[in-house]
Design an enzyme around this catalytic site. Structure first.
Site, PDB file in Angstrom:
ATOM      1  N   SER A  74       0.714   5.021 -30.863  1.00 36.18           N
ATOM      2  CA  SER A  74       2.028   5.281 -31.454  1.00 36.18           C
ATOM      3  C   SER A  74       3.005   4.173 -31.055  1.00 36.18           C
ATOM      4  O   SER A  74       4.136   4.439 -30.627  1.00 36.18           O
ATOM      5  CB  SER A  74       2.571   6.652 -31.033  1.00 36.18           C
ATOM      6  OG  SER A  74       3.604   7.061 -31.918  1.00 36.18           O
ATOM      7  N   LYS A 130       4.531   6.857 -39.170  1.00 38.13           N
ATOM      8  CA  LYS A 130       3.507   5.817 -39.066  1.00 38.13           C
ATOM      9  C   LYS A 130       2.329   6.056 -40.006  1.00 38.13           C
ATOM     10  O   LYS A 130       1.568   5.128 -40.309  1.00 38.13           O
ATOM     11  CB  LYS A 130       3.036   5.682 -37.618  1.00 38.13           C
ATOM     12  CG  LYS A 130       4.112   5.157 -36.665  1.00 38.13           C
ATOM     13  CD  LYS A 130       3.573   5.012 -35.247  1.00 38.13           C
ATOM     14  CE  LYS A 130       4.601   4.419 -34.286  1.00 38.13           C
ATOM     15  NZ  LYS A 130       5.639   5.370 -33.885  1.00 38.13           N
ATOM     16  N   SER A 178       7.337  10.086 -35.279  1.00 35.44           N
ATOM     17  CA  SER A 178       6.279   9.078 -35.452  1.00 35.44           C
ATOM     18  C   SER A 178       5.239   9.405 -36.513  1.00 35.44           C
ATOM     19  O   SER A 178       4.351   8.586 -36.766  1.00 35.44           O
ATOM     20  CB  SER A 178       5.579   8.816 -34.117  1.00 35.44           C
ATOM     21  OG  SER A 178       6.345   7.939 -33.314  1.00 35.44           O
TER      22      SER A 178
END
Length: 477
Positions: A311, A114, A111
Site C-alpha cells: 500500500s 489503488k 487506499s
C-alpha cells in the site's frame, strides 16, 4: 456478466474451506533473491510468477441473494463500522448482485483507490513497461545530469534490495557513468525533475502525512520511494527526505566523486546533432546531452504488485502520473486524475462513480462508490482485459501477505478465510475499507467492496470488515 473467469487457485482442488493454502505470488514474483547478479548494463530480468491464476469454470453453486442478505445484515450493522457503510458483493461468474447497501453512493475510499490506479496503469502502459533513469552529459565539461524518469522504486545499492527486490540501482548507474566519462573528471551533478509538473502534495493530504512517513513529496527522481532508509512499516513511520530528488542526486554525486555542494537542480541539455563529416576523434568527444548511463525498473506489473502489497502511497502517485503521460495529460495530480478517469471510461467502467484528487487514496477528498471497485475487479477477473488480471497477483492475501498478513486471525472462525481472501485494504481517520475477491466453500468466486465511515476505533473496525469477508467464504448460501 463475465462469461469466462480468471479466478484464484486458492482451494487447491478441495472444497474444504478450513484448509489454508499458502498461495503465490511468494518467491520469484515478490521477492526472492535473484540467482545471478545482473550486469550493470542489462535490465532487470523478467520475473517468473508462481501459478496464481487459472482459467476456471464457475462450477460451484451460486449463492442465493436472500440467504446472503440474512448472513451479512447483522455484520454490516455492527457498531464498530460506524454510522455509514457502503457494500456490494457480486457473483463474478454470473454478474449477479448478491448484496448491496449504498453501492452506487460515493464515499471516502482510502487506499482502495489503488485498485483503480492498478487497473488504469496496467491498461495504459501494459504489464511489461519499464521506467528509465538516465544520465546525460551537461553543458560544461565534467557536468553530468541525472534525469528522473518517474521510477520511485530506484534503490541506492545492492543492500537495498529487500525493500523493492530487483529494483534498478543508483550504484549501477554511477558505474556506467564513470566508465563512459573515461578520463574526464566529473565536477558537477545537475538533477532534472522536469518530467513531473504541478504541486508536489495533493489536495486533501494532512499536514503531517509527510512528517509521519506516510508519503513523500512526489518528484520524478527519488530512491526507495523517498525513504531515508530502505525500511517499510505497514502503518507509516518511514522517515522521508524533505527533498527526495536532491537527496538522490547527492547520493549519486558521492558515488562518482562529486561533492554535495556541487549538486543543484536544472534541466538536461538537448542532444547535439552529430555532424556526419566530423572526424572520428571529434565524434568520440562527449557532447552535451550524450547519454552516459541508463538503468531500467522491473516491469510495470511488478511495480503494481509492490504498490498493492505494501500500500505504498508514493509508488501509487508515480503510477498515476504514468497514466497521465500515456494519455498525453500533464503528469501532475490533476493530470493523473483526469487520465485515470478517462481510462476507466475507456475500459467500460462507470467512471462517474469516482472523484479523484490523488492516485493513492491518501487524500480525504477522494470519493468512490463500491460499485465501481467491484466492477473493476470483475473486469480483471474476466477475459476481456487480460492485462488487468495482474491485479490479483499483488492483492494482499488474508493471513499471509502485505497489509492482510496479520489479519483474519481472530476470532477463530475467521481463520477459514486465511489464504482465500485477496483484498486491498484502506484506512484513514474514521475510514476503513476492504475490496477484493474470495472463493466460497461452494467454490464460487465473489468480488466485493466494503467501505465504512465513522468507526471510532480502527482496530475493531478492521476486525468487523474481516468478519464480513470471512462470513462470505464460509457462507452456505
Amino acid at each position: 456478466m463475465v462469461s469466462a473467469l480468471v479466478i484464484l487457485t486458492l482451494l487447491a482442488g478441495t472444497a474444504a474451506v478450513g484448509l489454508v493454502v499458502r498461495p503465490g505470488p511468494v518467491d520469484e514474483w515478490l521477492g526472492a533473491e535473484p540467482t545471478a547478479a545482473p550486469t550493470t548494463a542489462a535490465p532487470t530480468p523478467e520475473p517468473t510468477p508462481t501459478p496464481v491464476l487459472l482459467a476456471a469454470e464457475a462450477d460451484g453453486a451460486a449463492p442465493d441473494p436472500a440467504a446472503v442478505k440474512a448472513a451479512l445484515d447483522p455484520l454490516v450493522n455492527a457498531s464498530a463500522l460506524g454510522s455509514t457503510v457502503h457494500v456490494q458483493v457480486v457473483d463474478a461468474a454470473s454478474g449477479t448482485v448478491l448484496y448491496e447497501r449504498n453501492a452506487d453512493k460515493m464515499t471516502t475510499p482510502a487506499s482502495t483507490t489503488k485498485v483503480l490506479t492498478a487497473a488504469t496503469v496496467l491498461a495504459a502502459r501494459g504489464p511489461a513497461h519499464r521506467l528509465e533513469t538516465r544520465v546525460v552529459a551537461g553543458e560544461r565539461p565534467g557536468e553530468v545530469v541525472i534525469i528522473g524518469g518517474g521510477d520511485p522504486t530506484l534503490a541506492v545499492e545492492e543492500d537495498d534490495k529487500d525493500l523493492f527486490p530487483g529494483a534498478a540501482r543508483l550504484d549501477d548507474l554511477a558505474a556506467q557513468v564513470k566508465k563512459a566519462l573515461g578520463g574526464t573528471k566529473p565536477t558537477r551533478v545537475t538533477v532534472d525533475t522536469s518530467l513531473f509538473t504541478g504541486p508536489e502534495t495533493a489536495t486533501g493530504w494532512g499536514g503531517g502525512d509527510i512528517a509521519d512517513g506516510q508519503v513523500a513529496r512526489i518528484q520524478s527522481l527519488m530512491v526507495n520511494a523517498g525513504r531515508i532508509e530502505p525500511v517499510h512499516n505497514e502503518y507509516g513511520g518511514d522517515p522521508r527526505h524533505s527533498d527526495p530528488a536532491l537527496a538522490a542526486g547527492k547520493l549519486f554525486a558521492k558515488m562518482i566523486g562529486v561533492p554535495a555542494s556541487a549538486v543543484a537542480r536544472g534541466e538536461a541539455p538537448e542532444t547535439a546533432a552529430v555532424d556526419p563529416s566530423a572526424s572520428a576523434a571529434a565524434s568520440a568527444t562527449i557532447a552535451p546531452g550524450d547519454e552516459l548511463g541508463k538503468v531500467e525498473s522491473p516491469p510495470m506489473v511488478q511495480i503494481v504488485d509492490w504498490m498493492l502489497q505494501q500500500s505504498d502511497n508514493v509508488v501509487a502517485e508515480a503510477l498515476g502520473r504514468q497514466v497521465a503521460l500515456a494519455a498525453g495529460e500533464e503528469p501532475s495530480f490533476k493530470g493523473a486524475a483526469t487520465a485515470m478517469t478517462a481510462q476507466l471510461t475507456e475500459l467500460g467502467l462507470p467512471a462517474e462513480l469516482a472523484v479523484l484528487n490523488d492516485a493513492s487514496g491518501l487524500s480525504n477528498r477522494n470519493t468512490i462508490a463500491p460499485e465501481l471497485l467491484v466492477k473493476t475487479l470483475a473486469l480483471a477477473a474476466g477475459t476481456d482485459q487480460p492485462a488487468l488480471s495482474n491485479i490479483f497477483n499483488g492483492l494482499p492475501v488474508a493471513g499471509w501477505s502485505g497489509t492482510l498478513e496479520t489479519r483474519f486471525a481472530t476470532p477463530s472462525a475467521n481463520e477459514t478465510a486465511q489464504g482465500i481472501v485477496r483484498a486491498k485494504t484502506g484506512s484513514l481517520s474514521g475510514v476503513n475499507t476492504l475490496a477484493g475477491v474470495l472463493v466460497t466453500r461452494e467454490r464460487r468466486p465473489l468480488v466485493f467492496a466494503i467501505m465504512a465511515k465513522g468507526g471510532a476505533n480502527a482496530i475493531t473496525a478492521r476486525a468487523a470488515l474481516d468478519d464480513i469477508a470471512a462470513r462470505l467464504v464460509a457462507c452456505g448460501c
